[in-house]
Write a protein that holds these residues in place. Structure first.
Motif, PDB file in Angstrom:
ATOM      1  N   ILE A   1      -9.312  -0.489  -8.622  1.00  0.00           N
ATOM      2  CA  ILE A   1      -9.653   0.666  -9.454  1.00  0.00           C
ATOM      3  C   ILE A   1     -10.944   0.414 -10.226  1.00  0.00           C
ATOM      4  O   ILE A   1     -11.607   1.350 -10.699  1.00  0.00           O
ATOM      5  CB  ILE A   1      -8.489   1.002 -10.413  1.00  0.00           C
ATOM      6  CG1 ILE A   1      -8.522   2.504 -10.764  1.00  0.00           C
ATOM      7  CG2 ILE A   1      -8.518   0.159 -11.654  1.00  0.00           C
ATOM      8  CD1 ILE A   1      -8.188   3.394  -9.603  1.00  0.00           C
TER       9      ILE A   1
ATOM     10  N   SER B   1      -4.102  -1.404  -9.598  1.00  0.00           N
ATOM     11  CA  SER B   1      -4.786  -2.280  -8.650  1.00  0.00           C
ATOM     12  C   SER B   1      -6.173  -2.663  -9.165  1.00  0.00           C
ATOM     13  O   SER B   1      -6.865  -1.856  -9.808  1.00  0.00           O
ATOM     14  CB  SER B   1      -4.916  -1.574  -7.296  1.00  0.00           C
ATOM     15  OG  SER B   1      -5.762  -2.285  -6.440  1.00  0.00           O
TER      16      SER B   1
ATOM     17  N   ARG C   1       4.729  -0.406  -5.550  1.00  0.00           N
ATOM     18  CA  ARG C   1       4.401   0.942  -6.005  1.00  0.00           C
ATOM     19  C   ARG C   1       5.664   1.789  -6.034  1.00  0.00           C
ATOM     20  O   ARG C   1       6.402   1.862  -5.046  1.00  0.00           O
ATOM     21  CB  ARG C   1       3.371   1.557  -5.060  1.00  0.00           C
ATOM     22  CG  ARG C   1       2.801   2.869  -5.531  1.00  0.00           C
ATOM     23  CD  ARG C   1       1.671   3.283  -4.604  1.00  0.00           C
ATOM     24  NE  ARG C   1       1.112   4.555  -4.980  1.00  0.00           N
ATOM     25  CZ  ARG C   1       0.168   5.187  -4.305  1.00  0.00           C
ATOM     26  NH1 ARG C   1      -0.313   4.626  -3.212  1.00  0.00           N
ATOM     27  NH2 ARG C   1      -0.287   6.341  -4.700  1.00  0.00           N
TER      28      ARG C   1
ATOM     29  N   ASP D   1       0.802  -1.220   0.000  1.00  0.00           N
ATOM     30  CA  ASP D   1       0.000   0.000   0.000  1.00  0.00           C
ATOM     31  C   ASP D   1       0.838   1.276   0.000  1.00  0.00           C
ATOM     32  O   ASP D   1       0.287   2.367  -0.147  1.00  0.00           O
ATOM     33  CB  ASP D   1      -0.925   0.005   1.217  1.00  0.00           C
ATOM     34  CG  ASP D   1      -1.941  -1.133   1.176  1.00  0.00           C
ATOM     35  OD1 ASP D   1      -2.350  -1.487   0.057  1.00  0.00           O
ATOM     36  OD2 ASP D   1      -2.294  -1.649   2.247  1.00  0.00           O
TER      37      ASP D   1
ATOM     38  N   ALA E   1      -3.591   6.126 -12.176  1.00  0.00           N
ATOM     39  CA  ALA E   1      -4.733   5.252 -11.893  1.00  0.00           C
ATOM     40  C   ALA E   1      -5.998   5.745 -12.590  1.00  0.00           C
ATOM     41  O   ALA E   1      -6.827   4.946 -13.040  1.00  0.00           O
ATOM     42  CB  ALA E   1      -4.966   5.169 -10.387  1.00  0.00           C
TER      43      ALA E   1
ATOM     44  N   ASP F   1      -3.861   6.849  -3.615  1.00  0.00           N
ATOM     45  CA  ASP F   1      -4.057   5.467  -3.167  1.00  0.00           C
ATOM     46  C   ASP F   1      -3.631   4.432  -4.201  1.00  0.00           C
ATOM     47  O   ASP F   1      -3.168   3.343  -3.831  1.00  0.00           O
ATOM     48  CB  ASP F   1      -5.525   5.232  -2.811  1.00  0.00           C
ATOM     49  CG  ASP F   1      -5.952   6.006  -1.572  1.00  0.00           C
ATOM     50  OD1 ASP F   1      -5.052   6.474  -0.849  1.00  0.00           O
ATOM     51  OD2 ASP F   1      -7.162   6.145  -1.331  1.00  0.00           O
ATOM     52  N   TYR F   2      -3.788   4.758  -5.487  1.00  0.00           N
ATOM     53  CA  TYR F   2      -3.591   3.727  -6.514  1.00  0.00           C
ATOM     54  C   TYR F   2      -2.576   4.092  -7.594  1.00  0.00           C
ATOM     55  O   TYR F   2      -2.363   3.314  -8.508  1.00  0.00           O
ATOM     56  CB  TYR F   2      -4.943   3.390  -7.172  1.00  0.00           C
ATOM     57  CG  TYR F   2      -5.948   2.872  -6.190  1.00  0.00           C
ATOM     58  CD1 TYR F   2      -5.900   1.559  -5.741  1.00  0.00           C
ATOM     59  CD2 TYR F   2      -6.932   3.709  -5.670  1.00  0.00           C
ATOM     60  CE1 TYR F   2      -6.816   1.082  -4.816  1.00  0.00           C
ATOM     61  CE2 TYR F   2      -7.848   3.248  -4.740  1.00  0.00           C
ATOM     62  CZ  TYR F   2      -7.787   1.931  -4.325  1.00  0.00           C
ATOM     63  OH  TYR F   2      -8.692   1.459  -3.398  1.00  0.00           O
TER      64      TYR F   2
END
Length: 765
Positions: free
Chosen positions: A353, A350, A332, A223, A396, A391-392
């Protein structure tokens, strides 16, 4: 001038002879008895570093008295077991201002390990003070004596700097790898001014920025952006080089060998006490690699090469640098997700998404949210683009499905999320029809609807198979509690899940309707909506075939299709809703209480378990009634006596008095075929009956409630007065009058009259 190396070695020997535990023959054991109790954290730390009380003392100029010098321990202990670190600078003991005028000693705190929990940092800087450079006593003495220090080490931490100086290595400590600077008058950053003064005064030629052995360590976490940690170390080295460019010295970047177990230079000196001179010598050779350090001149080194050393110039370099940690894991890097597939490093995104969509210019996320019973319900919330990329990954948003706008197309069988580039906000049901027992479901419907069971089954079948079909408004009422009304409402919600909503009375009477206007099923418990305007709005929505306006707080209004069906549950029999005469949109049922022997505390759970079987039954059942009108059913199918009673209960006081007057006239004079009166006549007859009755109210009620209009022109009529009859019944005769009168024919009245319930008797007190 004394050379730096000889000066430091002689000073270190002086400390050794008097205080150092490294030479047992010269350590005054008898003066330091071993305490019987367990040593404190402070004692353990200083013993580990071989810092004796004599080494720990420093005499420097007082910040409170320009002409005085004060002696204090550099390291001390507070009542909490923390280590206090007192700072001295080139001008004496350091201080800072607490507020505008209160000056206090600059003391940094190393918290006891037991207190470093719940995110608490290891070190605390005085509140309101900035960061400072820690100068061990040998560095301050060298500065005041203008002793040449050819090489000066800058490292993170007071203990490391102090320990290095104990062994002849000139070193200062900073409070973090990014805290080597201070603000200049122009608002930029410059190297700490006291550190600059030491470098110039001591003619430093080589500056070593020394990091711990974990500066090339990456701990895997799916994460987290793994590039952040090495980037922080890279930027610290880069910034230190930039801050020292104006100084006439070479700048080196060094760190302890990652293959060794010792983290910092203090650990290295403690663990390898017998090799300290060799360790210092290896560092000062400035060779790229040795058993203890990596060191490189970065004075003119390109930033690209420096980035490459930390493995942050690109994803491939990063994976190669930390391959042992990353192997084939998804990781990441700089906001993007990567994974090695055995052949090459691939950038990816991810799977989470897929829960996001972009509608027009805005982003939304669909996710499962637990309710009070910990059952999951699908919700759809707005999200910011920056939140998604945080977050992604930076790109993303490129993997998020895009739609032109919203649509609302209810379906439980051939459900489609995307329709003509529009996002369908109706939720698919999680239930899958499956043959099985649905006995409890059928029994509940029998209990609620009695002899109207086929209507109830058709209603449920239409909800499931034809959700866009208009249906009557259900009103379930009973004076008793625990009759199953709320159980029925919750059962409907369990079936239709996020496409249903439970409201209170205030929700329907407020200014905003976004909570229910796009739902298939609107269940209102404990209904009490006597206002005529609210009931009129409910009736209007229940037969809406076009668009309605969605009103949401802080959001611009927009249109959507109306698919809602209302289900009201109440204990206020006859008075929960305003239902006017001739109303055909309501299906009103009085629900009896459950017999004691049939009460089941687990009924709700049993109904939930039967949902797949009940839906399978509805899917394969033939509708009992054919379609007859806009609300599907013929009114006679769901018409009940309770509806008539509800209509009667909503008759106004004025209308009630008019109807009673007309009926009393026809009952008093059975031979009378036509009753005539003007609004004034009626006002005179009824003015004593209620304070709400006046001529205007009577005209309004005659027109709107009874749908009577007066003659267009004045005409002669016979007026029968009940007041006059009550005074002289034996000698009564009608009065001939002229005016625009209302004419009520007995035959028409008898056909269309409404049974007026008697008003409640007056209480005796």
């Amino acid at each position: 001038m004394v050379t730096h190396r000889l000066y430091l070695i002689n000073l270190a020997k002086k400390w050794e002879v008097t205080f150092s535990p490294l030479k047992d023959t010269k350590m005054p054991i008898e003066s330091t008895p071993i305490p019987e109790s367990v040593p404190s954290y402070f004692q353990q730390r200083l013993t580990q570093l071989a810092i004796t009380p004599e080494l720990n003392e420093l005499t420097a100029a007082s910040f409170t008295d320009d002409y005085a010098r004060q002696t204090f321990p550099i390291f001390s202990e507070n009542l909490s077991g923390d280590i206090l670190i007192r700072y001295a600078g080139i001008n004496g003991w350091k201080s800072f201002f607490k507020g505008k005028s209160q000056e206090a000693a600059y003391v940094r705190t190393r918290l006891h390990p037991s207190r470093c929990t719940n995110g608490m940092p290891k070190y605390l800087t005085p509140r309101g003070a900035g960061t400072e450079v820690f100068f061990p006593p040998t560095i301050l003495e060298a500065y005041h004596q203008a002793t040449e220090l050819k090489t000066l080490v800058v490292t993170e931490g007071e203990f490391k700097a102090f320990k290095a100086c104990m062994h002849g290595l000139a070193c200062v400590g900073v409070q973090g790898i990014h805290n080597t600077h201070e603000k200049d008058p122009n608002g930029g950053n410059t190297l700490n001014t006291e550190l600059q003064a030491v470098i110039r005064q001591c003619q430093v030629k080589n500056l070593i920025f020394l990091l711990d052995n974990d500066c090339l360590t990456v701990e895997y976490d799916e994460d987290k952006d793994l590039a952040k940690r090495p980037t922080l170390f890279y930027s610290a080295v880069r910034n230190f080089r930039e801050y020292t460019k104006h100084l006439e010295c070479d700048v080196y970047f060094a760190h302890l060998n990652p293959e060794r177990p010792e983290k910092g230079i203090d650990d290295l000196f403690c663990e390898q006490a017998d090799k300290v001179p060799q360790i210092v010598e290896e560092l000062l050779k400035f060779k790229l690699k040795n058993p203890y350090f990596f060191i490189e001149n970065v004075t003119d080194k390109s930033l690209k090469k420096l980035k490459s050393y930390f493995g942050i110039d690109n994803a491939e370099s990063f994976y190669s640098k930390y391959e042992e940690v990353l192997t084939d894991k998804k990781f990441r890097f700089n906001g993007y997700f990567y994974q090695y597939n055995g052949l090459e490093l691939k950038r990816l995104v991810s799977d989470a998404i897929n829960n996001f969509v972009r509608i027009g210019d805005d982003y939304y996320e669909a996710y499962q949210k637990p309710n009070k019973e910990e059952r999951m319900e699908t919700v759809f919330d707005k999200r910011k683009k920056v939140t998604i990329t945080d977050d992604y990954g930076k790109d993303a948003h490129l993997f998020i499905k895009r739609y032109k706008g919203f649509c609302l197309v209810p379906s439980h069988h051939n459900y489609r999320r995307e329709i003509n580039q529009c996002y369908n906000t109706y939720y698919p049901l999680s239930h899958q029809p499956q043959a099985g027992s649905y006995e409890n479901s059928l029994n509940l419907l029998k209990h609620i609807f009695g002899d109207k069971l086929e209507f109830a089954l058709d209603y449920m079948q239409l909800l499931y198979q034809r959700p866009a079909q208009l249906l009557p408004i259900l009103l379930l009422q009973s004076k008793e509690r625990e009759t199953g009304k709320s159980t029925f409402g919750q059962w409907l919600r369990d079936i239709f899940e996020s496409n249903s909503v439970k409201l209170g009375n205030a929700d329907l009477q407020g200014d905003f309707n976004s909570a229910f206007v796009e739902k298939l099923l609107i269940v209102v418990d404990e209904t009490s909506l006597e206002k005529k305007a609210t009931s009129e709005a409910i009736k209007r929505m229940s037969t809406e075939v076009g668009k309605v306006i969605v009103k949401k707080k802080s959001v611009a209004e927009y249109e959507t299709d109306w698919i809602g069906k209302f289900v009201f549950c109440t204990n206020n029999v006859g008075t929960s809703l305003y239902i006017g005469k001739g109303e055909t949109r309501y299906a009103v049922f009085t629900v009896p209480p459950f017999p004691k022997e049939k009460k089941d505390p687990h009924m709700q759970q049993k109904l939930r378990e039967e949902i797949p079987a009940f839906l399978h039954f509805l899917l394969n059942r033939e509708l009992h009634y054919p379609q007859k009108g806009r609300m599907y059913f013929d009114f006679e199918v769901y018409k009940t006596n309770e509806l008539d009673e509800a209509i009667d209960a909503n008759i106004s006081v004025v209308e009630r008095e008019i109807r009673n007057y007309i009926q009393d006239c026809f009952d008093t004079w059975p031979y009378l075929k036509e009753l005539s009166f003007t609004a004034k006549d009626l006002a005179d007859e009824l003015k004593d009956n209620s304070k709400f009755i006046d001529r205007v109210a009577l005209v309004r009620s005659l027109k709107n409630d009874l749908e009577y209009t007066p003659t267009p022109t004045s005409t002669r009529y016979q007026f029968y007065s009940l007041k006059a009859f009550s005074i002289v019944p034996d000698d009564f005769s009608p009065v001939s009058r002229v005016g625009k009168c209302y004419c009520i024919h007995r035959e028409i009245w008898e056909i269309g009259k409404v049974q007026i319930p008697e008003p409640p008797p007056e209480l005796p007190f």
